[in-house]
Design an enzyme around this catalytic site. Structure first.
Site, PDB file in Angstrom:
ATOM      1  CB  CYS A  12       7.261  -6.440  -3.304  1.00  0.00           C
ATOM      2  SG  CYS A  12       9.019  -5.191  -2.960  1.00  0.00           S
ATOM      3  N   GLY A  38       9.486 -11.925  -5.684  1.00  0.00           N
ATOM      4  CA  GLY A  38      10.642 -11.603  -4.850  1.00  0.00           C
ATOM      5  C   GLY A  38      11.446 -12.187  -3.877  1.00  0.00           C
ATOM      6  CG  ASN A 112       4.342  -4.869  -5.729  1.00  0.00           C
ATOM      7  OD1 ASN A 112       3.651  -5.248  -5.954  1.00  0.00           O
ATOM      8  ND2 ASN A 112       5.600  -4.052  -5.909  1.00  0.00           N
ATOM      9  N   GLY A 113       5.719  -1.051  -4.556  1.00  0.00           N
ATOM     10  CA  GLY A 113       5.875   0.058  -5.854  1.00  0.00           C
ATOM     11  C   GLY A 113       7.104   0.632  -5.497  1.00  0.00           C
ATOM     12  CE1 TYR A 276       9.526 -12.745 -16.905  1.00  0.00           C
ATOM     13  CE2 TYR A 276       9.207 -10.785 -15.673  1.00  0.00           C
ATOM     14  CZ  TYR A 276      10.368 -12.188 -15.729  1.00  0.00           C
ATOM     15  OH  TYR A 276      11.397 -12.829 -15.312  1.00  0.00           O
TER      16      TYR A 276
END
Lengths: 490, 490, 490, 490
Positions: A12, A38, A112-113, A276
């Site tokens: 996210c 995302g 986010n997570g 990445y």
């Protein structure tokens, strides 16, 4: 990575503005800068200090939201979210930011997570009669904040954040406040910038560059940062439910900071952000992503040298490391693949086998024909995509293929926000490097070491989570983590 | 009625199927038969006994749902809903049937009516930490059902229904059950039919005719009717949360009935269903709607005779009564207006004054020119549309206009599901009949009497709610009813 | 190039299949491989030997055509077209391939290039009573083919092609034939491949690679190549209007070749295909595009060496040349910009100044800060985009900026298919190199020489058109070329 | 008619404005008033005296064109068209008005009718090299107008109209003129109204009523009426290609009239306009459609009396005649069917048999049960829909069914604009009335006589075309009329 669409999906991206004109429009642009984090859905929520309005949709930002949708989203406060679901299926209700109403008013939240005790929290609240709107773990925040037990404490938001386990960077918004927080171990990034007389927060600093916003610092692990006008003493008490009573001003009259957890002894910053996830032009956890990747290539060249004619990258994820590899090895850098950037997310025709790979990357036959080629990529997940691409190099006449990976072998699942496949499907999980090499059909294969990785990020295992490589998890997952466990059975 | 689009809007239409192949498709067709009851949104929820799937959208059924949307909605159980919002604005979350998950599993619910204590219920639950998803009163049902207090009773659904006030006909669906209930006074209609080896419920019997389903009887006021396989004794207890433990089988192994309230001393069936809402080809509250309307015309002709040349209807709502009026008066029936059926819901051009009326109805000049005309309509609400239409007859050369209304003057608001405008805007609220006649610019004006109305429906004031005419409300509204009170302030 | 969206737009891409299963689907994929040649519209036309069916739309291939649109496009023959209009505005009728019916049946045509006598042809035919459907120059082909004068010749298509002036690569399709042709000077590319037992043609060979089709050769300048079953002698004569009577079989029973013009003394292949247009993984005019660009970088480094710390590319158009420059100069290659590939074609918000540039490219501050930087790009057109990007490098702390361009200065317009802006807007048209350097705000600026360019393409000025650099046009434009002159005044 | 969707489809509706503000918006509304004349496509073309702009689409007017599409269509001149194709399939190019450019500039044309020599004209022009854009017969007008032979005459439009055979009402528009014409026998209607200081033309007068435009007269058979500013003598000659040189002013400086054919000896006005096509509130060929239909019912009752309990109509097409029948017979009128007006054009689910009929009309069981019922409809085409509806009355308990048709038996095809099915599929073509009665399963069946029909329209067979009943065609069809003969074979 050979296959970021099918193998790993980003989690996210978060963004927030306070005190900035046209906040919704800026959110819209900023989400596009974070689009790599995302692509499944996007949402913008804005406040003009009186009304909160939102627009969400499925797909890329530009598909989910049209510029004219933003016209009604007036105001100088906004938050936005792009998402690939780590929990919850692709349903319209699951699109964040969630906007919910409870006894204290309206709050919007983007997360986010991955919360590792979300199922337990949900079961507790359902047993007490609560109803859940989404199948995401993120909704747990909202129920905890609405809980009369937490509302009775001086800092209901802090109390709620103390109850969740796992990883989170969150942005919240009320009618007149913007709030940002990170979990106590700092798994996921979240940075703060000054923009004119207002403020901006974002998952990555590349979003700041769009507006020439000045990166000030990151949100600290265990910290809640709040942006808003100082309220008069009369109305201060409890006037905003997310504001802790008695919290102190921080670096300006408009910014306050408080901790919901004590400063951590060690951190668990996700090293995969550097390998990445993040954009090379971002600074993440205080480091330039591009420079980390370039160093990964250099170290990889030193750890695993090879006699060859050229170095090529798997674009785009291997580009920085390939440059570093070429530089350190003295081998000539060339372009072995050309990427078709118009093919974002090709739908597959009914009854067709996938042509996605072939449409996206094409070999430059003249560059590789008859050559001994070093191929640099950022990581290998399932291995299927890498294998297909390496095979296409061989078909184009490459004489030798030496595959060099700027991450250690991925052998363990992630419970903190990365959507790796089931460990059984990780090519390196139950194979030796030699077996993987054989599977990929290359002449040699080598991964960077964990120590090399730490050298490249200039950090230690006390600062970064390396569990996907080492199995050494920074916290115990309290539940059997199943990202779909929370799904409604609809 | 001169203006069902702008003046009164229908409330809602419900349909449900159990044990019927292609239940979602049949729901889709049945909702089109009930389209007159709500044009703002439509939803279908289906179960194949394992998964519950839904599709909802804004607009007419044919706009909200495309046939291909139904392909995944497998199963032999389904419910559907068309809606004009009596509470809650037009937001996607508000579209019914609501599908929610709580501690007992998934339930879908569709509601026709208006709960008068919904705000109180909501405030109570929010204070306890609950979060609401919609701004509709209908969500109250769900929170009551999920409440551990009610779950602890033998019939949690019955307990929930006992706590709500106001009017409701509801259909509920779990993975394997269909349930229908009406409030204790029977404000809104809900009928049961046999369809093959399964069952069907619908707000109006015209939906049954599509499938040649056999109308068995109506759901009784205060009754819960449940359709589903009988369960073995081992799993019976509490195996379905909406099933009361110990309820008795009714007319078949698949149908059970129980009461959540004692048989009522008097009823409050909405007489406006017969005057205007329901389709003439339906049977509502045990009466043929067309025949009631025809008799209204006959009685009106007797109560308020007039010497004239022709009788015309305001199409389509006045058609049945105009026939009865012509028959009873011996006057010749003619067509004064032609309706353009292609103009369903004309959007008005930006910067244009409305052309809706003119596009929908056009005068047949040759029929009315030089004539003394009796104009029959079902009711007058604001009076503005009636006035415009009567004026167009005058412009076309009608010599005399005698306006006859097959309802008494509407002078009071409705708290039970009809979305009348604010009483201050009801043309008859503060005017004598003579003043209304003067406002409309007609030569004579007459309304049917309440007694005449009761004669036409062959009922009594103990059976029908006539509050909008008489102010005699069957129950006290416990809250200051404001249909938007519950709105989120988003 | 700093600004291919605003400065130069690609012209068109062509593809055709004969004797290949699912030809329309393959066309759809192939058009995506050629998407860089035109993003304004896309069209596919297919034949099942009995019916010809088409689908066209505006935007990218994936926007213009959905996979399900292809379901009805059955058959083993198809042609496709992607377009940026060099003539004709963006109207639906103008989308190619044009499908037209005339006395000889149906023919579909796709055209890449620009006819310089199209206005004269149109005026002639309109004077004779003909009606034009589009505002494109491409329609001239069709009227010439339908002209009884040409139909009376042994090769009506050849006769038609002899009458047009300017540049063209064309693919045509009848019910059972595929035909490809190039103008006599060979301005635009068109290649032939063998695919299974059938054939494929495409503007660039990168489209062949999708299907592992084998590149056989290019269509020759002045040649008509025809794919189709050999017909029996009885029906041969005139049975297909586009087939010249008496044309000879070529390399297989299914392929015939004929010339409509004698072999040319010199060619005018567009050198800009190699500099910028074509994909690096294509072979164009017999050369690898990537290798040509790499050599351009090498030669540029030799012609204009500079003492600096790093070499960076303006992505993506400068990538190959930057590699060659770094290799030849011995300077270290680094990444100065990161491109956001999700931002394909950002629409600008109403009332906003463009944010396109900023969203697409972002500087990697850490890479360039304090450095002496060589920036390599493929060309400069207006100079505004380049200037903005160079400025952003300076803002990020680059100490010196040395701009190196792998094309000579563009000083003249193109009449043969490249949509350059008005020469008055070309930054180099009326400025010395020093003046351009000053305008761009760089420390040094250098362009490759025309001789260096010829060395890189390994060709001569007798083989390539270099008119945009030299003003030396290979043919006289017979009309005052105005790409909008042909527009209807609708 | 039991089945206007499947059995007969209306042809087309035309409208035009000159000198009227917001002409495009008014056209949009007027087309909705004419929506019953064509539901397959709609188009609006407008001129602001400088530019001509158009918008067209498939489906109902409200589907084909959105209000915002009209914003750019500025100007005080506009024409519009709704269409059901009598020739040409449903392709986007076939949507009228056609807008074409030829040597004399731009002209738009809308056509209602059917040209019987269109194929011959097309073949002639194709042989001369012309290319056709559409598969409609209407395009013949355009090629004739563009023909240099006709352009050389004083009245090129008149010359063109003299060359076509068959039926046509046409509206044409240039940048500053509106032109209307009808064929010499007057098959199709076209009326003129005064609107403010401007003019309006329409297929039916019901479109005038929307704007209170004053119906002045009809366009005469063989007449060309032209609306536009008088031009100065200097520019008069040939300044507008459609204006005959030397034509005389008519009733105002802005209206001129001329004949392209001598006044006809007899007319061939389509009597089916009165029986079924036109809206009852229109005046067509100088008669009120409603009054004609009412008289048809009266005459039918006298020609074919029956002893019964009630009279019902098949709504809506039988409504007027049923009223006349009830009045003349003294039988009571009742409602046997209720029509669901929300179900405009139900798409049928894949794999479902049609439910269209059942969704559209539902029986009022209580009205017909146990009754002897006279059922009045306007016509019978195939008979299948009538049969199904009569059967549903029987199922609802009707004791006797007496079917009365306000048209004679249809036994012959139409070549002049009505899309009857193949005569072999007309139920009356090869059956006696007794056989049809038996097929329909009714107790009695009777049609009005042709003489009765003429009495109702108050006309003679010299004024009306009755060929579909009598086979007595007013003109010989010069070609084998096949409405699809002109289709491209695409």
């Amino acid at each position: 990575m050979g296959a970021h669409i099918s193998d790993i999906r980003h989690h996210c991206g978060l963004v927030g503005f306070w005190g900035v004109p046209d906040a919704a429009k800026k959110t819209y642009y900023a989400l596009q800068a974070l689009q790599h984090r995302g692509q499944e859905s996007a949402g913008v929520v804005a406040s003009d200090r009186s009304r909160i309005r939102s627009k969400k949709g499925l797909g890329l930002v530009s598909e989910a939201i049209r510029p004219r949708d933003l016209v009604p989203l007036a105001g100088d406060i906004a938050i936005g979210h792009v998402r690939y679901s780590t929990t919850g299926t692709q349903r319209i209700q699951n699109i964040q930011p969630l906007v919910i109403e409870y006894s204290q008013g309206i709050v919007a939240i983007g997360h986010n997570g991955n919360l590792t005790n979300a199922r337990t929290i949900r079961a507790d609240y359902e047993a007490r009669g609560s109803i859940f709107q989404t199948s995401t773990d993120s909704e747990a925040f909202v129920h905890l904040m609405a809980d009369p037990r937490n509302l009775a404490t001086p800092d209901p938001l802090g109390a709620a954040l103390r109850e969740v386990r796992g990883s989170f960077a969150v942005v919240l918004m009320t009618r007149d406040r913007l709030i940002a927080a990170r979990d106590r171990l700092g798994f996921r990034p979240l940075s703060i910038a000054k923009l004119g007389s207002g403020w901006m927060v974002a998952s990555e600093t590349c979003a700041f560059d769009l507006f020439d916003a000045e990166h000030v610092r990151d949100v600290d692990p265990g910290e809640i940062v709040e942006f808003g006008e100082k309220r008069g003493s009369g109305e201060e008490k409890g006037s905003d439910p997310l504001t802790a009573r008695g919290s102190d001003p921080f670096s300006s009259p408009f910014l306050s900071s408080r901790r919901f957890a004590p400063p951590p002894q060690k951190l668990a910053q996700c090293v995969f952000e550097h390998i990445y996830f993040a954009r090379p032009d971002s600074r993440v956890f205080g480091r330039s992503v591009h420079k980390v990747r370039y160093r990964l290539g250099e170290i990889l060249a030193k750890e695993h040298p090879v006699d060859a004619d050229i170095v090529i990258a798997i674009p785009d994820s291997g580009n920085s490391a390939a440059m570093g590899f070429a530089q350190a090895s003295g081998l000539r850098l060339d372009r072995g693949f050309i990427r078709n950037y118009y093919v974002g997310r090709t739908f597959i025709m009914p009854g067709e086998r996938s042509s996605t790979v072939e449409l996206k990357l094409n070999v430059v036959r003249e560059a590789v024909q008859g050559k001994r080629v070093v191929v640099v990529d950022d990581s290998i997940v399932r291995g299927t995509t890498s294998r297909a691409r390496l095979k296409s190099l061989r078909s184009a006449g490459a004489r030798e293929l030496h595959f060099r990976i700027s991450a250690p072998p991925i052998r363990h699942g992630c419970y903190f926000g990365i959507d790796f496949p089931d460990p059984a499907k990780l090519v390196a999980a139950n194979r030796t490097v030699e077996q993987v090499r054989d599977y990929l059909g290359v002449d040699s294969l080598a991964y960077i070491s964990v120590d090399g990785l730490m050298e490249a990020v200039r950090g230690t295992r006390e600062e970064f989570c390396t569990a996907c490589f080492t199995g050494d998890y920074p916290v115990k997952a309290e539940e059997d983590m199943d990202k779909h466990a929370m799904e409604r059975r609809t």
